[in-house]
Design a protein around this motif. Structure first.
Motif, short mmCIF file in Angstrom:
data_model
loop_
_atom_site.label_atom_id
_atom_site.label_comp_id
_atom_site.label_asym_id
_atom_site.label_seq_id
_atom_site.Cartn_x
_atom_site.Cartn_y
_atom_site.Cartn_z
N LEU A 1 40.08 36.96 65.60
CA LEU A 1 39.11 36.25 66.44
C LEU A 1 39.63 34.90 66.88
CD1 LEU A 1 35.69 37.06 64.73
CD2 LEU A 1 36.52 37.85 66.94
N ALA B 1 39.99 44.10 72.57
CA ALA B 1 40.92 43.06 72.10
C ALA B 1 40.61 42.61 70.68
CB ALA B 1 40.90 41.86 73.05
N VAL B 2 39.31 42.43 70.35
CA VAL B 2 38.99 41.96 69.00
C VAL B 2 39.31 43.02 67.94
CG1 VAL B 2 37.23 40.31 69.74
CG2 VAL B 2 36.53 42.61 69.07
N ASN C 1 37.12 42.73 76.03
CA ASN C 1 37.02 41.80 74.91
C ASN C 1 36.82 42.55 73.60
OD1 ASN C 1 36.76 39.22 73.62
ND2 ASN C 1 34.57 39.56 73.58
N LYS D 1 33.65 42.88 66.21
CA LYS D 1 34.85 43.13 65.39
C LYS D 1 34.50 43.89 64.13
CE LYS D 1 39.00 41.01 63.59
NZ LYS D 1 40.01 41.47 64.50
N ASP E 1 31.07 38.33 69.18
CA ASP E 1 32.44 38.79 68.96
C ASP E 1 32.68 39.19 67.50
OD1 ASP E 1 32.98 38.38 71.60
OD2 ASP E 1 34.15 36.55 71.32
N SER F 1 34.49 43.08 81.40
CA SER F 1 35.05 42.03 80.55
C SER F 1 34.61 42.22 79.09
CB SER F 1 34.65 40.64 81.06
OG SER F 1 33.29 40.40 80.89
N LEU G 1 43.27 41.99 67.68
CA LEU G 1 43.68 40.60 67.47
C LEU G 1 42.70 39.87 66.56
CD1 LEU G 1 44.48 39.68 71.19
CD2 LEU G 1 46.15 40.14 69.39
N THR H 1 41.67 35.62 70.08
CA THR H 1 40.84 35.96 71.25
C THR H 1 40.02 34.76 71.69
OG1 THR H 1 39.09 36.87 69.83
CG2 THR H 1 40.71 38.43 70.71
N SER H 2 39.57 33.93 70.75
CA SER H 2 38.83 32.72 71.12
C SER H 2 39.72 31.73 71.84
CB SER H 2 38.23 32.06 69.88
OG SER H 2 37.28 32.90 69.28
N ILE I 1 42.31 32.38 73.66
CA ILE I 1 42.52 32.91 75.01
C ILE I 1 41.26 32.69 75.85
CG2 ILE I 1 42.89 35.02 76.35
CD1 ILE I 1 44.63 36.00 73.95
N PHE I 2 40.11 32.93 75.25
CA PHE I 2 38.84 32.74 75.95
C PHE I 2 38.67 31.29 76.41
CE2 PHE I 2 34.24 31.80 75.84
CZ PHE I 2 33.81 32.68 76.82
#
Length: 140
Positions: A115, A109-110, A106, A47, A43, A102, A113, A118-119, A121-122
Motif C-alpha cells: 500500500l 495493483a494493491v 488500483n 487489499k 484500499d 481506475s 504492491l 500504491t499510495s 504513486i497515487f
C-alpha cells in the motif's frame, strides 16, 4: 423559493451569514484529509479482500454496490426522481467509466504492491493534474 430550483440551490439560498468558500480553507483542508483517510480504508479493505482470495471484480462490485446503497438511502428520500436527472449524460457516463476502470486497475495493483507504493504513486496525481490542466481545461 422558486419551483425550478434544485434542492441544493434552495438550501444554498436559504443559508445566510456563511463565509465564502475561499475563506473556509480549514474546512477544505479537513475534507481532503478525511477523503484521504477514506481512500486509505478503501484500499486497505480491497487489499485484505483480494489477498484473502476474493476476485478483483467482486471487490469492485462490492465497493460500488455499497456506494449505491448509501447514495440511495441518503438522497432518494430527499430528491426522488430528481436524483437520476442529468443534463450531461455522456459526460457523466464517461466520468463513471473512467472511475470504474481506475478502481479496477488500483485494486489489481494493491494485490501486487504494498500500500505504501500504491499510495506514493497515487500522490503523484497532483503533478499529472497540473500538467494536464492547461491543455485540457485551459487553466493556468
Amino acid at each position: 423559493m422558486g419551483q425550478g430550483l434544485s434542492l441544493f440551490q434552495r438550501a444554498r439560498a436559504s443559508i445566510r451569514g456563511i463565509k465564502p468558500k475561499e475563506d473556509r480553507r480549514l474546512l477544505g483542508i479537513s475534507m481532503v484529509v478525511l477523503s484521504l483517510i477514506c481512500f486509505t480504508g478503501i484500499d486497505s479493505s480491497a487489499k485484505w479482500l483480494i489477498l484473502d482470495g476474493m476476485d478483483v471484480s467482486q471487490a469492485v462490485f462490492l465497493r460500488y454496490g455499497v456506494h449505491l446503497v448509501i447514495l440511495l438511502v441518503l438522497f432518494l428520500p430527499l430528491l426522488g426522481k430528481e436524483l437520476f436527472a442529468t443534463k450531461r449524460l455522456g459526460q457523466e457516463m464517461t466520468r463513471g467509466f473512467m472511475l470504474f476502470i481506475s478502481t479496477v486497475f488500483n485494486f489489481v495493483a494493491v494485490g501486487y504492491l504494498p500500500l505504501t507504493v500504491t499510495s506514493a504513486i497515487f500522490f503523484s496525481l497532483p503533478l499529472v493534474l497540473c500538467a494536464l490542466s492547461v491543455p485540457l481545461l485551459g487553466e493556468h
